[in-house]
Design a protein around this motif. Structure first.
Motif, short mmCIF file in Angstrom:
data_model
loop_
_atom_site.label_atom_id
_atom_site.label_comp_id
_atom_site.label_asym_id
_atom_site.label_seq_id
_atom_site.Cartn_x
_atom_site.Cartn_y
_atom_site.Cartn_z
N CYS A 36 0.80 -1.17 -0.02
CA CYS A 36 0.00 0.04 0.24
C CYS A 36 0.81 1.05 -0.08
O CYS A 36 1.93 1.02 0.71
CB CYS A 36 -0.76 0.14 1.23
SG CYS A 36 -1.98 1.33 1.27
N CYS A 40 1.19 1.80 5.00
CA CYS A 40 0.78 0.80 6.09
C CYS A 40 1.31 -0.66 6.10
O CYS A 40 1.49 -1.25 6.57
CB CYS A 40 -0.63 0.84 6.40
SG CYS A 40 -1.49 0.14 4.67
N ASP A 42 0.22 -3.07 3.98
CA ASP A 42 -0.84 -3.80 3.61
C ASP A 42 -0.69 -4.50 2.03
O ASP A 42 -0.12 -3.33 1.16
CB ASP A 42 -2.21 -3.42 3.76
CG ASP A 42 -2.64 -3.40 5.32
OD1 ASP A 42 -2.05 -4.19 5.84
OD2 ASP A 42 -3.68 -2.93 5.52
N VAL A 44 -1.71 -5.05 -1.50
CA VAL A 44 -2.79 -4.62 -2.39
C VAL A 44 -2.78 -5.32 -3.89
O VAL A 44 -1.82 -5.16 -4.36
CB VAL A 44 -2.66 -3.00 -2.60
CG1 VAL A 44 -3.78 -2.45 -3.72
CG2 VAL A 44 -2.68 -2.26 -1.53
N ASN A 70 -8.56 1.28 -0.96
CA ASN A 70 -8.50 0.26 -0.23
C ASN A 70 -9.29 0.12 1.08
O ASN A 70 -9.05 0.29 2.09
CB ASN A 70 -6.92 0.29 0.41
CG ASN A 70 -5.83 0.16 -0.50
OD1 ASN A 70 -6.06 -0.76 -1.46
ND2 ASN A 70 -5.05 1.06 -0.70
N ASN A 72 -11.23 -2.23 2.27
CA ASN A 72 -11.26 -3.24 3.36
C ASN A 72 -10.06 -3.22 4.20
O ASN A 72 -9.91 -3.99 5.17
CB ASN A 72 -11.34 -4.49 2.59
CG ASN A 72 -12.63 -5.06 1.81
OD1 ASN A 72 -13.77 -4.23 2.50
ND2 ASN A 72 -12.38 -5.46 0.80
N GLN A 73 -9.23 -2.21 4.15
CA GLN A 73 -8.21 -2.03 4.94
C GLN A 73 -8.17 -0.90 5.90
O GLN A 73 -8.81 -0.15 5.75
CB GLN A 73 -6.72 -1.95 4.20
CG GLN A 73 -6.61 -2.98 3.20
CD GLN A 73 -5.63 -2.72 2.08
OE1 GLN A 73 -5.28 -1.71 2.04
NE2 GLN A 73 -4.85 -3.86 1.66
N LYS A 74 -7.57 -1.17 7.17
CA LYS A 74 -7.61 -0.12 7.99
C LYS A 74 -7.36 1.62 7.78
O LYS A 74 -7.97 2.28 7.84
CB LYS A 74 -6.57 -0.45 9.15
CG LYS A 74 -6.99 0.45 10.34
CD LYS A 74 -5.92 -0.10 11.65
CE LYS A 74 -6.15 0.95 12.98
NZ LYS A 74 -4.95 0.38 13.76
N GLN A 76 -7.75 2.68 4.77
CA GLN A 76 -8.56 3.04 3.40
C GLN A 76 -8.03 4.35 2.72
O GLN A 76 -8.82 5.23 2.20
CB GLN A 76 -9.98 3.73 4.28
CG GLN A 76 -10.83 2.64 4.97
CD GLN A 76 -12.20 2.83 5.11
OE1 GLN A 76 -12.65 4.01 5.03
NE2 GLN A 76 -12.89 1.63 5.24
#
Length: 150
Positions: A36, A40, A42, A44, A70, A72-74, A76
């Motif tokens: 990401c 963060c 995450d 993607v 994003n 669904n990720q913290k 966003q």
């Protein structure tokens, strides 16, 4: 945005550990994967399908369309990848996210042969299934699972 540029790498399989700032592109699996851009960390995943993302390679850089949200990720985070540059696209409200999820669901149903009836006060229900054409959402996810397990 922590990463304002993404260098692309064409790969068959994406490495388990993603290097930040790198857009891994697998033509074999019709997918791009990156860490990401907000920082963060995450993963993607942007699959290339008629209802998901399109990738453009101009000989020097990669663009993805539409934007990467994003939701669904913290974090966003929401951004566009255009000619290797990461352009922040701004946050969306939950109403906008819900509307986009519904639009995406309808696009997939229409493309893959399932018709849905949408009512504002009821859940969508499939009416009919289209015969197998060999290019299905199931086959895409099977290819992705295979890709990540190799």
């Amino acid at each position: 945005m922590r990463h304002l540029r993404l260098e692309h790498r064409f790969v068959r399989n994406v490495p388990r550990e993603l290097e930040p700032g790198i857009l891994y592109v697998s033509i074999d699996y019709a997918t791009a994967v990156h860490s990401c851009c907000c920082g963060c960390g995450d993963r993607v995943i942007t699959p290339f399908t008629p209802t998901d993302w399109r990738m453009t390679f101009d000989g020097e850089s990669i663009s993805l369309h539409p934007s990467v949200g994003n939701w669904n990720q913290k974090c966003q985070s929401h951004y566009v990848i255009q000619r290797g540059r990461v352009l922040e696209a701004g946050s969306w409200s939950q109403t906008q996210i819900d509307a986009e999820r519904l639009r995406d669901k309808k696009a997939k149903a229409a493309y893959y042969g399932k018709q849905h009836v949408a009512h504002s006060h009821s859940a969508e229900q499939p009416i009919k299934d289209r015969p197998d054409t060999g290019w299905t959402l199931h086959s895409i996810w099977s290819r992705l699972r295979s890709w990540f397990s190799s």
